[in-house]
Motif scaffolding. Structure first.
Motif, PDB file in Angstrom:
ATOM      1  N   ALA A 194       0.834  -1.203   0.000  1.00  9.34           N
ATOM      2  CA  ALA A 194       0.000   0.000   0.000  1.00  9.34           C
ATOM      3  C   ALA A 194       0.872   1.257   0.000  1.00  9.34           C
ATOM      4  CB  ALA A 194      -0.920  -0.023   1.220  1.00  9.34           C
ATOM      5  N   MET A 195       1.916   1.240   0.813  1.00  7.96           N
ATOM      6  CA  MET A 195       2.818   2.397   0.905  1.00  7.96           C
ATOM      7  C   MET A 195       3.530   2.647  -0.423  1.00  7.96           C
ATOM      8  SD  MET A 195       2.804   3.858   3.831  1.00  7.96           S
ATOM      9  CE  MET A 195       2.480   3.683   5.564  1.00  7.96           C
TER      10      MET A 195
ATOM     11  N   VAL B  64       4.398   5.929  -5.126  1.00 11.84           N
ATOM     12  CA  VAL B  64       4.552   6.086  -6.587  1.00 11.84           C
ATOM     13  C   VAL B  64       3.541   7.114  -7.101  1.00 11.84           C
ATOM     14  CG1 VAL B  64       4.270   4.903  -8.821  1.00 11.84           C
ATOM     15  CG2 VAL B  64       5.500   3.785  -6.953  1.00 11.84           C
ATOM     16  N   PHE B  65       2.299   6.969  -6.657  1.00 14.79           N
ATOM     17  CA  PHE B  65       1.220   7.879  -7.084  1.00 14.79           C
ATOM     18  C   PHE B  65       1.545   9.329  -6.711  1.00 14.79           C
ATOM     19  CE2 PHE B  65      -2.833   9.883  -5.613  1.00 14.79           C
ATOM     20  CZ  PHE B  65      -3.427  10.056  -6.851  1.00 14.79           C
ATOM     21  N   LEU B  66       1.939   9.529  -5.464  1.00 16.86           N
ATOM     22  CA  LEU B  66       2.218  10.894  -5.000  1.00 16.86           C
ATOM     23  C   LEU B  66       3.494  11.456  -5.626  1.00 16.86           C
ATOM     24  CD1 LEU B  66       1.254  10.449  -1.248  1.00 16.86           C
ATOM     25  CD2 LEU B  66       0.019  11.778  -2.961  1.00 16.86           C
ATOM     26  N   ALA B  67       4.488  10.593  -5.804  1.00 13.88           N
ATOM     27  CA  ALA B  67       5.762  11.062  -6.372  1.00 13.88           C
ATOM     28  C   ALA B  67       5.562  11.568  -7.797  1.00 13.88           C
ATOM     29  CB  ALA B  67       6.788   9.935  -6.350  1.00 13.88           C
ATOM     30  N   VAL B  68       4.718  10.860  -8.561  1.00 16.27           N
ATOM     31  CA  VAL B  68       4.458  11.275  -9.943  1.00 16.27           C
ATOM     32  C   VAL B  68       3.688  12.600  -9.966  1.00 16.27           C
ATOM     33  CG1 VAL B  68       3.276  10.644 -12.096  1.00 16.27           C
ATOM     34  CG2 VAL B  68       4.562   8.924 -10.828  1.00 16.27           C
ATOM     35  N   LEU B  69       2.789  12.772  -8.993  1.00 18.11           N
ATOM     36  CA  LEU B  69       1.926  13.956  -8.996  1.00 18.11           C
ATOM     37  C   LEU B  69       2.580  15.206  -8.417  1.00 18.11           C
ATOM     38  CD1 LEU B  69      -1.519  12.528  -7.962  1.00 18.11           C
ATOM     39  CD2 LEU B  69      -0.903  13.537 -10.150  1.00 18.11           C
ATOM     40  N   MET B  70       3.567  14.995  -7.567  1.00 18.32           N
ATOM     41  CA  MET B  70       4.158  16.118  -6.836  1.00 18.32           C
ATOM     42  C   MET B  70       4.499  17.341  -7.715  1.00 18.32           C
ATOM     43  SD  MET B  70       4.208  16.096  -3.637  1.00 18.32           S
ATOM     44  CE  MET B  70       3.920  15.044  -2.251  1.00 18.32           C
ATOM     45  N   PRO B  71       5.083  17.122  -8.913  1.00 12.35           N
ATOM     46  CA  PRO B  71       5.414  18.300  -9.728  1.00 12.35           C
ATOM     47  C   PRO B  71       4.176  19.053 -10.221  1.00 12.35           C
ATOM     48  CG  PRO B  71       6.576  16.333 -10.489  1.00 12.35           C
ATOM     49  CD  PRO B  71       5.568  15.873  -9.533  1.00 12.35           C
ATOM     50  N   PHE B  72       3.002  18.418 -10.235  1.00 11.57           N
ATOM     51  CA  PHE B  72       1.813  19.026 -10.834  1.00 11.57           C
ATOM     52  C   PHE B  72       0.812  19.567  -9.827  1.00 11.57           C
ATOM     53  CE2 PHE B  72       3.295  15.424 -13.415  1.00 11.57           C
ATOM     54  CZ  PHE B  72       3.737  16.119 -14.533  1.00 11.57           C
ATOM     55  N   VAL B  73       1.001  19.255  -8.584  1.00 13.09           N
ATOM     56  CA  VAL B  73       0.007  19.675  -7.607  1.00 13.09           C
ATOM     57  C   VAL B  73       0.708  20.280  -6.382  1.00 13.09           C
ATOM     58  CG1 VAL B  73      -0.174  17.345  -6.626  1.00 13.09           C
ATOM     59  CG2 VAL B  73      -2.029  18.950  -6.282  1.00 13.09           C
ATOM     60  N   ASP B  74       0.102  21.345  -5.896  1.00 17.42           N
ATOM     61  CA  ASP B  74       0.679  22.026  -4.736  1.00 17.42           C
ATOM     62  C   ASP B  74       0.104  21.390  -3.480  1.00 17.42           C
ATOM     63  OD1 ASP B  74       1.901  23.778  -3.057  1.00 17.42           O
ATOM     64  OD2 ASP B  74       0.371  25.336  -3.272  1.00 17.42           O
TER      65      ASP B  74
ATOM     66  N   GLY C 200      -2.559   6.116   7.189  1.00 13.21           N
ATOM     67  CA  GLY C 200      -2.153   5.284   6.062  1.00 13.21           C
ATOM     68  C   GLY C 200      -1.886   3.846   6.505  1.00 13.21           C
ATOM     69  N   VAL C 201      -1.131   3.716   7.589  1.00 13.07           N
ATOM     70  CA  VAL C 201      -0.809   2.366   8.086  1.00 13.07           C
ATOM     71  C   VAL C 201      -2.075   1.689   8.625  1.00 13.07           C
ATOM     72  CG1 VAL C 201       0.470   1.091   9.866  1.00 13.07           C
ATOM     73  CG2 VAL C 201       1.612   2.896   8.566  1.00 13.07           C
ATOM     74  N   ALA C 202      -2.887   2.452   9.350  1.00 12.82           N
ATOM     75  CA  ALA C 202      -4.112   1.868   9.914  1.00 12.82           C
ATOM     76  C   ALA C 202      -5.037   1.380   8.800  1.00 12.82           C
ATOM     77  CB  ALA C 202      -4.829   2.901  10.790  1.00 12.82           C
ATOM     78  N   ALA C 203      -5.190   2.201   7.759  1.00 12.59           N
ATOM     79  CA  ALA C 203      -6.065   1.806   6.640  1.00 12.59           C
ATOM     80  C   ALA C 203      -5.532   0.534   5.987  1.00 12.59           C
ATOM     81  CB  ALA C 203      -6.124   2.937   5.617  1.00 12.59           C
ATOM     82  N   SER C 204      -4.218   0.458   5.799  1.00  5.82           N
ATOM     83  CA  SER C 204      -3.624  -0.725   5.159  1.00  5.82           C
ATOM     84  C   SER C 204      -3.788  -1.959   6.040  1.00  5.82           C
ATOM     85  CB  SER C 204      -2.137  -0.491   4.892  1.00  5.82           C
ATOM     86  OG  SER C 204      -1.948   0.728   4.236  1.00  5.82           O
ATOM     87  N   LEU C 205      -3.635  -1.779   7.346  1.00  8.89           N
ATOM     88  CA  LEU C 205      -3.788  -2.921   8.262  1.00  8.89           C
ATOM     89  C   LEU C 205      -5.225  -3.430   8.255  1.00  8.89           C
ATOM     90  CD1 LEU C 205      -1.663  -1.762  11.350  1.00  8.89           C
ATOM     91  CD2 LEU C 205      -1.138  -3.632   9.791  1.00  8.89           C
ATOM     92  N   ILE C 206      -6.168  -2.496   8.329  1.00  9.81           N
ATOM     93  CA  ILE C 206      -7.584  -2.914   8.351  1.00  9.81           C
ATOM     94  C   ILE C 206      -7.941  -3.625   7.042  1.00  9.81           C
ATOM     95  CG2 ILE C 206      -9.972  -2.067   8.373  1.00  9.81           C
ATOM     96  CD1 ILE C 206      -8.946   0.210  10.236  1.00  9.81           C
ATOM     97  N   MET C 207      -7.536  -3.010   5.930  1.00  5.42           N
ATOM     98  CA  MET C 207      -7.898  -3.614   4.650  1.00  5.42           C
ATOM     99  C   MET C 207      -7.120  -4.901   4.389  1.00  5.42           C
ATOM    100  SD  MET C 207     -10.286  -1.831   3.606  1.00  5.42           S
ATOM    101  CE  MET C 207     -10.518  -2.187   1.903  1.00  5.42           C
ATOM    102  N   GLY C 208      -5.860  -4.939   4.816  1.00  6.24           N
ATOM    103  CA  GLY C 208      -5.094  -6.176   4.705  1.00  6.24           C
ATOM    104  C   GLY C 208      -5.759  -7.283   5.513  1.00  6.24           C
ATOM    105  N   GLY C 209      -6.225  -6.922   6.693  1.00  5.30           N
ATOM    106  CA  GLY C 209      -6.917  -7.898   7.545  1.00  5.30           C
ATOM    107  C   GLY C 209      -8.210  -8.388   6.907  1.00  5.30           C
TER     108      GLY C 209
END
Lengths: 313, 256
Positions: free
Chosen positions: B117-118, B123-133, B146-155
């Motif tokens: 998930a991370m 990757v998503f944020l790194a690509v967007l960083m130059p285009f969005v403030d 972020g970690v909590a969401a990944s843990l819950i959904m992974g579970g």
């Protein structure tokens, strides 16, 4: 010390099928033990219970003196299983499979041992291929390597040579014999009874979830195996009532070329060969040829399982 | 079985990571690309409009929401696909035979789900960083949610994989449970835009708190107080973990 002490193990599946019924067995440490039975006898259920894939309904199992069900981690570390079904993660290569398996069992991957396993099982050249690219025989050998990679003290082989050609099978058994001579206990199920007879020093025959016999192989072949004395007279012999009464102890049977007598053991333990031979000569004269045919493991297996099924039905 | 096999846990964790990295186009690149496509479509559909009730443009609002949606969906996919593949292809037995306790197995699976998930979000944020403030207002909250969401959904993926008997079963859970709950968690809109009744219904969607808290970490604005929602989120993590542990411990739908 026993590698396995199985006491009163039973399994009834949710559909009511009683796969194991009060099974008790002891597998001596260091033995090469054959677990035989027809399809559906309960062999795989028994193995799967030891491997923690199937839950028992009753009974207990001790592995090297430790309770299997309450000391699972301890026991699992000492157990390697070659399952009947071939299944591998398609994402990985043989060498990755072995390294991961080693790690899962808590061992630091031993590259020299992994290399030896791959070499001895003739997989070294294929170590970098995806498991999907391996032939059926190669995958089965990889299963064997996977079961041995963490150096277990007890190895269970559930029909490991199905689909493996004769030459490779011979080499595989040579390798397993070596493991056995180093002290590894091996529990084998196979439908190749000649292999079991040649390799194993102990045997248990089970059918319909029950143990029909369990003993050292030599004892089974000596004490349980029946022998026939074939007397060839070069012609058919029709047994009269008098013949049948005189030879009743040997259960005489007519054959195309003469007569056949069943041998047994006298009170002192010696074979009844001489007595039977002399009794036949007294009735029919000296034969032109004679021979003794003893039951092998396959004959005993068929006799015991057939008899059991007749009793059950 | 007590947790006594740290090497085994680590190996399982690495195996799960190696598994999804072997097909990174499918597991990393495609989800990041899908999230970007959503962004492009909504960018042109909504123009430069601000989100009602918030002094922020729609484009900036969407970025954290899409990032956590991708994280949630990929954490779910990682565990559920591993489990169902193991079951369907018969590889599950190797995990059952290994001397690993339920805690160790669940920990390894969930940790690998978090890593995937991370990576997708990065990757998503790194690509967007130059285009969005976009700034990181509260890095701690971003990581926590972020970690909590990944843990819950992974579970939930792990439980679905244990329950499922085929790939179709997993697809059913993905399409009828996970997708609607993530789509309706405020990824594409502020709940303040919803009618009163839907706002109340939304309060029962745990994914809403995850999305909102994660977005707050980036933008410093949200529909709820993310510090107050921490209890709900951590509670959900604990419940999911305990449920996973229990189901694995009893061998639910895996052992006869």
């Amino acid at each position: 010390m026993y590698a396995l002490e199985i006491n009163g193990l039973g399994k009834v599946y949710k559909n009511g099928n009683r796969a194991l019924d009060d099974v008790s067995l002891t597998v001596p440490q260091g033995s090469f033990y054959a677990l035989l039975g027809p399809n559906g006898a309960g062999k795989s259920t028994l193995i799967n219970m030891i491997a923690d894939i199937v839950r028992p309904t009753s009974g207990s199992v001790r592995m090297f003196g430790h309770d299997l069900f309450s000391e699972r981690a301890w026991c699992k570390k000492r157990l390697g299983v070659v399952p009947q079904e071939i299944a591998f993660d398609p994402f990985f290569t043989p060498i990755e499979v072995l390294r991961f398996t080693s790690g899962l069992f808590g061992c630091k991957p031993d590259d020299s041992w992994i290399e030896e396993l791959l070499t001895r099982l003739e997989l070294f050249e294929h170590r970098g291929k995806g498991t999907r690219q391996l032939s059926g025989g190669m995958r089965r050998r990889l299963l064997v390597a996977q079961a041995l990679v963490h150096r277990p003290e007890l190895v269970i082989l559930d029909e490991p040579t199905a689909g493996v050609d004769v030459e490779l099978r011979r080499r595989l058994w040579g390798f397993m014999r070596e493991q056995s001579s180093k002290g590894t206990t091996i529990l084998l199920t196979t439908h190749y009874l000649d292999e079991a007879e040649e390799l194993c020093d102990h045997v248990a025959i089970i059918d319909r979830g029950r143990v029909l016999t369990a003993r050292p192989m030599r004892e089974l072949l000596q004490d349980i195996a029946a022998s026939d004395l074939w007397l060839n007279y070069g012609r058919a012999i029709v047994l009269t009532d008098a013949d049948r009464i005189a030879l009743a102890a040997f259960e005489p049977r007519e054959s195309a070329e003469g007569v056949c007598l069943k041998l047994g053991r006298a009170a002192g333990g010696e074979s009844t060969f001489h007595v039977a031979y002399q009794a036949a000569v007294a009735r029919f004269g000296p034969p032109v040829d004679a021979g003794v045919k003893s039951e092998d493991l396959e004959d005993i297996f068929l006799r015991l399982t057939t008899k059991d099924r007749e009793i059950q039905s | 079985m007590r947790p006594i096999n740290p090497r085994g846990t680590w190996t399982l964790f690495l195996r799960e990571i190696r598994r999804f990295l072997k097909v990174k186009m499918q597991t990393i690149v495609t989800p990041a690309l899908t999230a970007m496509l959503y962004l492009v479509i909504f960018r042109y559909a909504m123009g430069d409009r601000d989100v009602p009730g918030m002094e922020i443009d729609y484009f900036t609002f969407l970025v954290p929401g899409l990032a956590i949606m991708a994280m949630m969906q990929n954490a779910f996919a990682n565990t559920s696909s591993s489990m169902i593949m193991g079951k369907v292809m018969g590889m599950q037995i190797y995990l059952l035979m290994a001397p690993l306790s339920a805690i160790e197995v669940v920990t390894a699976f969930l940790a690998a789900a978090v890593v995937r998930a991370m990576i997708v979000a990065t990757v998503f944020l790194a690509v967007l960083m130059p285009f969005v403030d976009i700034s990181l207002q509260h890095l701690g909250l971003i990581l926590l949610y972020g970690v909590a969401a990944s843990l819950i959904m992974g579970g939930l993926g792990l439980i679905s994989g244990m329950w499922a008997e085929n790939f179709d079963n997993v697809a059913m859970v993905t399409n009828f449970v996970i997708m609607p709950l993530t789509f309706l968690s405020g990824v594409f809109y502020s709940v303040k835009q919803l009618p009163e009744l839907w706002q109340q219904i939304n309060a029962f969607n745990p994914f809403f708190y995850l999305t909102d808290g994660f977005r707050y970490g980036f933008l410093g604005i949200g529909d709820t107080d993310p510090f107050a929602s921490v209890t709900i989120v951590l509670g959900s993590v604990a419940v999911t973990f305990v449920l996973c542990w229990y189901l694995w411990h009893i061998g639910w739908r895996m052992k006869d």
